[in-house]
Write a protein that holds these residues in place. Structure first.
Motif, PDB file in Angstrom:
ATOM      1  N   UNK A  63       0.831  -1.208   0.000  1.00 44.99           N
ATOM      2  CA  UNK A  63       0.000   0.000   0.000  1.00 44.99           C
ATOM      3  C   UNK A  63       0.864   1.256   0.000  1.00 44.99           C
ATOM      4  N   UNK A  64       1.873   1.303   0.867  1.00 43.67           N
ATOM      5  CA  UNK A  64       2.748   2.475   0.962  1.00 43.67           C
ATOM      6  C   UNK A  64       3.497   2.681  -0.353  1.00 43.67           C
ATOM      7  N   UNK A  99      15.722   4.031  -2.370  1.00 41.58           N
ATOM      8  CA  UNK A  99      14.708   3.569  -1.429  1.00 41.58           C
ATOM      9  C   UNK A  99      14.646   2.056  -1.356  1.00 41.58           C
ATOM     10  N   UNK A 100      14.665   1.405  -2.531  1.00 43.42           N
ATOM     11  CA  UNK A 100      14.608  -0.058  -2.540  1.00 43.42           C
ATOM     12  C   UNK A 100      15.858  -0.670  -1.928  1.00 43.42           C
ATOM     13  N   UNK A 101      17.019  -0.208  -2.358  1.00 41.72           N
ATOM     14  CA  UNK A 101      18.284  -0.767  -1.871  1.00 41.72           C
ATOM     15  C   UNK A 101      18.395  -0.647  -0.352  1.00 41.72           C
ATOM     16  N   UNK A 102      18.072   0.528   0.168  1.00 45.72           N
ATOM     17  CA  UNK A 102      18.186   0.756   1.611  1.00 45.72           C
ATOM     18  C   UNK A 102      17.173  -0.050   2.410  1.00 45.72           C
ATOM     19  N   UNK A 103      16.043  -0.415   1.786  1.00 43.97           N
ATOM     20  CA  UNK A 103      15.021  -1.180   2.513  1.00 43.97           C
ATOM     21  C   UNK A 103      15.531  -2.559   2.924  1.00 43.97           C
ATOM     22  N   UNK A 104      16.534  -3.050   2.213  1.00 43.23           N
ATOM     23  CA  UNK A 104      17.110  -4.341   2.570  1.00 43.23           C
ATOM     24  C   UNK A 104      17.918  -4.302   3.847  1.00 43.23           C
ATOM     25  N   UNK A 105      18.203  -3.100   4.342  1.00 46.02           N
ATOM     26  CA  UNK A 105      19.023  -2.940   5.547  1.00 46.02           C
ATOM     27  C   UNK A 105      18.241  -2.241   6.668  1.00 46.02           C
ATOM     28  N   UNK A 106      16.913  -2.119   6.491  1.00 44.84           N
ATOM     29  CA  UNK A 106      16.071  -1.460   7.497  1.00 44.84           C
ATOM     30  C   UNK A 106      16.092  -2.248   8.799  1.00 44.84           C
ATOM     31  N   UNK A 107      16.155  -1.522   9.917  1.00 47.44           N
ATOM     32  CA  UNK A 107      16.243  -2.171  11.230  1.00 47.44           C
ATOM     33  C   UNK A 107      14.893  -2.255  11.932  1.00 47.44           C
ATOM     34  N   UNK A 111      10.848   2.050   9.560  1.00 41.14           N
ATOM     35  CA  UNK A 111      11.914   2.502   8.655  1.00 41.14           C
ATOM     36  C   UNK A 111      11.730   1.863   7.283  1.00 41.14           C
ATOM     37  N   UNK A 112      11.345   0.582   7.280  1.00 40.78           N
ATOM     38  CA  UNK A 112      11.064  -0.103   6.027  1.00 40.78           C
ATOM     39  C   UNK A 112       9.967   0.628   5.247  1.00 40.78           C
ATOM     40  N   UNK A 113       8.887   1.001   5.931  1.00 40.10           N
ATOM     41  CA  UNK A 113       7.799   1.715   5.269  1.00 40.10           C
ATOM     42  C   UNK A 113       8.262   3.063   4.727  1.00 40.10           C
ATOM     43  N   UNK A 114       9.104   3.757   5.472  1.00 40.25           N
ATOM     44  CA  UNK A 114       9.625   5.059   5.044  1.00 40.25           C
ATOM     45  C   UNK A 114      10.441   4.927   3.763  1.00 40.25           C
ATOM     46  N   UNK A 115      11.302   3.908   3.713  1.00 40.13           N
ATOM     47  CA  UNK A 115      12.171   3.715   2.546  1.00 40.13           C
ATOM     48  C   UNK A 115      11.376   3.254   1.326  1.00 40.13           C
ATOM     49  N   UNK A 116      10.415   2.375   1.557  1.00 38.44           N
ATOM     50  CA  UNK A 116       9.558   1.930   0.456  1.00 38.44           C
ATOM     51  C   UNK A 116       8.764   3.119  -0.092  1.00 38.44           C
ATOM     52  N   UNK A 117       8.305   4.004   0.807  1.00 38.18           N
ATOM     53  CA  UNK A 117       7.599   5.208   0.373  1.00 38.18           C
ATOM     54  C   UNK A 117       8.485   6.145  -0.431  1.00 38.18           C
ATOM     55  N   UNK A 118       9.741   6.274  -0.027  1.00 43.20           N
ATOM     56  CA  UNK A 118      10.690   7.114  -0.767  1.00 43.20           C
ATOM     57  C   UNK A 118      10.893   6.579  -2.180  1.00 43.20           C
ATOM     58  N   UNK A 119      10.986   5.260  -2.292  1.00 40.95           N
ATOM     59  CA  UNK A 119      11.113   4.649  -3.610  1.00 40.95           C
ATOM     60  C   UNK A 119       9.882   4.941  -4.465  1.00 40.95           C
ATOM     61  N   UNK A 120       8.690   4.900  -3.848  1.00 40.97           N
ATOM     62  CA  UNK A 120       7.463   5.212  -4.570  1.00 40.97           C
ATOM     63  C   UNK A 120       7.425   6.647  -5.057  1.00 40.97           C
TER      64      UNK A 120
END
Length: 401
Positions: A63-64, A99-107, A111-120
């Motif tokens: 969704x995000x 956004x996608x690359x950094x989501x693989x390292x989200x803690x 944070x995962x949602x934030x990075x996925x949103x940035x990619x969007x």
């Protein structure tokens, strides 16, 4: 005669350059959509396992991703309709990849949602300008040009699930770091396109000033509704197909291969539909694509083995055969607002599938994934009915005279 010959040569040279840049835009579209609508739905099982999520929380990730892209695309489209911004192309592809690359390292999940949103958002910045470039490169074959551009994006969506069995299941989410290479490649391709793009903007400005006719807001709203319903069907199936196959006892890697088949068939359908739209009525092509989808959507959860493969391929082929068609159709309804229309057809319309994915995740938690797949035949049925009320192309063309 001596003056006409250089003019003809100049036009031929521009057409050849436009074809070359159109291929470049399609390749960049492949990379952009690979890193958003392609890989994110396929990553849901890995995200779900890594962060210990339920189906609803997994659906929120999708969704995000979709909603940030869908909301931002029409907004950036309106902004760039007034003053196109060529530098949005490199900025967009870079944000998408980061956004996608950094989501693989989200803690953490947030944070995962934030990075996925940035990619969007990056995808939302990229699409309106890229589709403006496609429009300027099209000439009279607008359906074919859109098909070439959209096939790049659809193959990006198709390849995403394929990457899980190839290496991401083995590497885990940290393997997303390799998408840095895809981001750099997209950036280089976009930089090579920019000189042609800026020159084309100057020529297109004079052409846009000569366009006559009024916009058709009611028709565009209805067309957007059809695109949303198609999106809920396509993204819902692509996102939850691996869960259906897991429910049937099929390993995740094979489920992802079948998801690739579904989306690859959609890419083939996009190209064929775009080519046909330069010859036959776009309205009736859209209607047929939705109507033929209905029985195959209903059959999908009820078949096994080779029949499952056949149904899945035909389903994917027809559900996306109208992809390029709806873009050109929408541009005919709002001929002076290419960015806005592009944002609605490819951004808002498709991104709204993220809302459907969240609802599907919620319903799956309650009723199970298998039961949800029985509902997918209803969405293209409603879309086919709405298509009957769209304005004819003849009326749109006569309005522009």
């Amino acid at each position: 005669m001596s003056m006409a010959l250089p003019t003809v040569k100049g036009k031929t040279k521009r057409r050849l350059a436009a074809k070359k840049e159109l291929v470049g835009l399609s390749l960049t579209h492949f990379l952009n959509d690979l890193m958003t609508t392609g890989i994110v739905p396929a990553l849901l099982p890995l995200y779900k396992q890594a962060f210990h999520l339920n189906y609803l929380q997994a659906g929120v990730i999708l969704f995000v991703s979709m909603i940030t892209s869908s909301v931002s695309q029409p907004l950036f489209g309106i902004l760039t309709d007034k003053k196109p911004k060529s530098w949005f192309l490199p900025i967009g592809i870079c944000l998408t990849g980061f956004g996608l690359t950094a989501s693989g390292f989200a803690s953490a999940y947030w944070i995962l949602l934030l990075l996925v949103g940035l990619s969007g958002i990056g995808s939302g910045i990229f699409h309106p300008e890229a589709m403006r470039g496609t429009y300027m490169a099209a000439g009279s074959a607008r359906g074919t040009a859109q098909a070439i551009f959209q096939v790049g994006g659809n193959f990006g969506q198709a390849v995403g699930p394929l990457l899980l069995p190839l290496f991401l299941i083995a590497t885990g989410l940290r393997g997303l770091g390799w998408f840095t290479l895809a981001t750099v490649l997209g950036f280089v391709i976009v930089l090579s396109i920019l000189p042609w793009y800026r020159q084309s903007l100057v020529r297109n400005k004079a052409r846009q000033a000569n366009i006559r006719g009024r916009n058709h807001p009611a028709g565009l709203c209805l067309l957007t509704a059809v695109v949303i319903l198609r999106s809920w069907t396509q993204i819902g199936v692509a996102g939850f197909l691996p869960f259906l196959y897991l429910h049937q006892g099929i390993a995740l890697k094979y489920g992802d291969l079948l998801t690739f088949l579904f989306l690859a068939a959609g890419a083939v359908g996009t190209f064929l539909g775009g080519r046909l739209s330069d010859i036959v009525s776009r309205k009736w092509l859209l209607f047929v694509s939705m109507a033929v989808t209905i029985p195959f959507a209903w059959l999908l959860p009820h078949v096994r083995g080779i029949f499952s493969i056949i149904v899945l391929f035909v389903f994917g082929l027809f559900v996306l055969s109208s992809f390029a068609v709806t873009v050109v159709y929408g541009q005919m309804m709002f001929p002076k607002n290419i960015g806005l229309v592009s944002g609605l057809m490819v951004g808002f319309g498709i991104g709204a599938g993220g809302i459907g994915a969240t609802a599907i995740g919620w319903l799956s938690d309650i009723y199970g994934v298998y039961a949800i797949f029985n509902l997918f035949a209803i969405l293209p049925l409603i879309a086919a009915i709405l298509t009957l009320f769209l304005p004819s192309e003849r009326s749109l063309l006569s309005n522009g005279k």
